[in-house]
Design an enzyme around this catalytic site. Structure first.
Site, PDB file in Angstrom:
ATOM      1  CD  GLU A 109       1.489  10.566  -0.987  1.00 41.04           C
ATOM      2  OE1 GLU A 109       2.629   9.777  -0.792  1.00 41.04           O
ATOM      3  OE2 GLU A 109       0.368   9.822  -0.304  1.00 41.04           O
ATOM      4  CB  CYS A 132      -1.828   6.845   1.668  1.00 40.17           C
ATOM      5  SG  CYS A 132      -2.707   5.932   2.569  1.00 40.17           S
ATOM      6  CD  GLU A 180      -2.043   1.918   1.882  1.00 38.32           C
ATOM      7  OE1 GLU A 180      -1.787   2.832   1.243  1.00 38.32           O
ATOM      8  OE2 GLU A 180      -2.257   2.233   2.960  1.00 38.32           O
TER       9      GLU A 180
HETATM   10  O1  LIG Z   1      -2.698   6.438   4.939  1.00 38.35           O
HETATM   11  C1  LIG Z   1      -3.045   5.649   4.899  1.00 38.35           C
HETATM   12  C2  LIG Z   1      -4.345   4.707   5.196  1.00 38.35           C
HETATM   13  C3  LIG Z   1      -5.335   5.879   5.616  1.00 38.35           C
HETATM   14  C4  LIG Z   1      -6.776   4.956   5.762  1.00 38.35           C
HETATM   15  O2  LIG Z   1      -6.714   3.962   6.054  1.00 38.35           O
HETATM   16  O3  LIG Z   1      -7.652   5.875   5.613  1.00 38.35           O
END
Ligand SMILES: O=CCCC(=O)O
Length: 498
Positions: free
Chosen positions: A397, A296, A262
């Site tokens: 980012e 993210c 991820e």
């Molecule tokens: O930053 C990564 C995961 C954020 C989320 O679970 O919405």
């Protein structure tokens, strides 16, 4: 108001690794200081583990796998439910630890405890649904079956931005299907992960089932390399940057490990002229300022149709006046510090670059300098308009509270702009045109799409990206797929006497 590490249960602040069910120093005795990003001062020291600790954890997890995989699904469910209960019962302490080491406001940290715990509960229930199949037979007297088996020892490597939720949503599915785990949290936020290990111990997971160790950035790379090289580690699940994800993919090829990655995002947030602008502003505020922009799936590029651009920016600026930048100890804070000085420098570099290329600064654009947020890591919520497609912030980012607004004329143009990135984690759009709402998800290259919605994540939904944002899905009914392998059983000679 929280002003120190006054925990209801001080033993949740751990200073040691958790390996084979016992708490220990790093093999080399080295330690790592955990820094409060709000004050830039040390909170606690934890082990700075190296390859020896990494291997010890794998040995423990390999031994534990032999019995853990044989446990009944009901027993695995029961232990996960107990862990879930303990997470909630100790939620206030976990939220305090998280706020102190990561910087997010206490209200957000409490929200993350509930969010992370929801994955544990979800996967506790999934433990009893790791079903097999009986296939149609290709021959008389033959039965063809499929069973799902745990892949083995799973290495879990997690980031600093969600110190509880990310590790919980990786460990829980692994344990649910019968895998055992070696985990390394980010060097910035090991305290929450070690507290989770303590609660896993209390929940009663057998020794070696869950192993957690901390390490600095440089030793952390040695830990990762030891796990990559070790054929007993059958899977790595990682949340973090795309370059590190690519390194893991390259290096795990030698032992052909399974991977869930991820990785970075560059989410577009598109506002069409037919959108409800108040709704779009509210969605952007919720999505963009979660964890101060250090998420993210945060919108990284905001595309607004030219005809509504001025009205949208005016409404957005007004909404942003409600934001309070301050440390987690401040009761009204809605945006905490950025994680460290590297993060603040990157944000400033992106803002300066956009301004040099002709962007217009509407608000913010610099670090905070006031009494409430006195540390060096606080950054003002920022809006930039007239941002060109060539600006660095449109390609990398930014990971901070900065909104670049980019004008567009029509749908085909904005779809091209939105997809003009190697990343594909999340994308959002606001429209009241129903045909567009159905059409656009098929055109946007992202694993998660928000349609008139800015807060998309949930334990019931699959989370993950496409393109260079990675592969694998976390949460939902698909969330155990990456932790099991399919085994085909072909049983012959079933015909009885005639
Ligand atoms: O930053 C990564 C995961 C954020 C989320 O679970 O919405």
């Amino acid at each position: 108001m929280m002003n120190s590490l006054e925990l209801t249960r001080p033993e949740l602040l751990r200073h040691q690794n958790f390996i084979r069910g016992t708490w220990s120093e790093s093999a080399g005795g080295a330690t790592l200081e955990v820094i409060n990003p709000a004050s830039n001062r040390s909170i606690a020291s934890v082990p700075d583990s190296d390859a020896r600790d990494a291997r010890a954890a794998v040995e423990a997890a390999t031994a534990a796998f032999k019995t853990w995989r044989q446990e009944t699904a009901m027993q695995r469910r029961q232990l996960l439910k107990e862990w879930h209960r303990l997470l909630l019962e100790n939620g206030e302490d976990l939220a305090r630890l998280m706020s102190l080491e990561q910087g997010k406001p206490l209200a957000e940290a409490r929200g993350e405890v509930a969010y992370g715990a929801s994955y544990v509960e979800w996967f506790a229930e999934e433990a009893v649904r790791v079903n097999g199949d009986i296939l149609p037979s290709t021959q008389e007297g033959r039965r063809q079956m499929v069973i799902r088996e745990p892949v083995g020892v799973v290495a879990v490597i997690t980031p600093w931005n969600f110190p509880l939720a990310m590790i919980a949503r990786k460990i829980a599915p692994a344990l649910a299907v019968g895998c055992t785990v070696v985990a390394k949290p980010s060097e910035d936020t090991p305290l929450t992960a070690l507290a989770l290990a303590r609660l896993a111990e209390e929940a009663g997971f057998p020794p070696g089932t869950v192993n957690v160790l901390s390490a600095s950035r440089s030793n952390g790379a040695l830990v990762g390399d030891a796990w990559l090289a070790d054929g007993r580690v059958r899977k790595i699940t990682f949340t973090g940057s795309t370059p590190v994800g690519k390194h893991l993919a390259r290096e795990s090829a030698e032992t052909l490990k399974r991977l869930s990655l991820e990785l970075g995002g560059n989410a577009p947030f598109i506002v069409f002229e037919d959108a409800d602008l108040d709704l779009a502003v509210a969605g952007l505020m919720a999505s963009k300022f979660r964890n101060g922009g250090q998420t993210c799936v945060c919108p990284n590029r905001v595309f607004v149709q030219q005809t509504v651009l001025d009205e949208f920016v005016t409404k957005l600026q007004a909404a942003m006046e409600s934001l309070v930048v301050g440390p987690a100890t401040h009761p009204d804070a809605t945006i905490g510090p950025m994680i460290n000085s590297r993060a603040v420098e990157k944000i400033q570099r992106h803002v300066d670059d956009a301004l040099e290329r002709g962007a217009r600064l509407v608000c913010g654009g610099e670090r905070v300098q006031n009494a409430v947020a006195a540390g060096p890591h606080f950054y003002l919520p920022t809006i930039l308009t007239n941002v060109g497609a060539d600006a660095v912030m449109c390609h990398e980012e930014t990971f901070g509270p900065v909104i670049p607004v980019i004008a567009f004329e029509n749908e085909p143009e904005v779809v091209t702009l939105a997809n003009d990135t190697p990343y594909g984690l999340a994308a959002y759009f606001y429209t009241s045109d129903m045909r567009r709402a159905f059409r656009l998800p098929g055109l946007l290259e992202a694993g998660v799409i928000g349609i008139n919605e800015g807060a998309v994540a949930s334990e019931l939904a699959p989370f993950g990206g496409v393109k260079e944002s990675g592969y694998g899905r976390e949460g939902s009914v698909y969330g155990t797929d990456d932790y099991v392998q399919i085994k085909y059983l072909c049983q012959g000679q079933l015909g009885g006497e005639t």
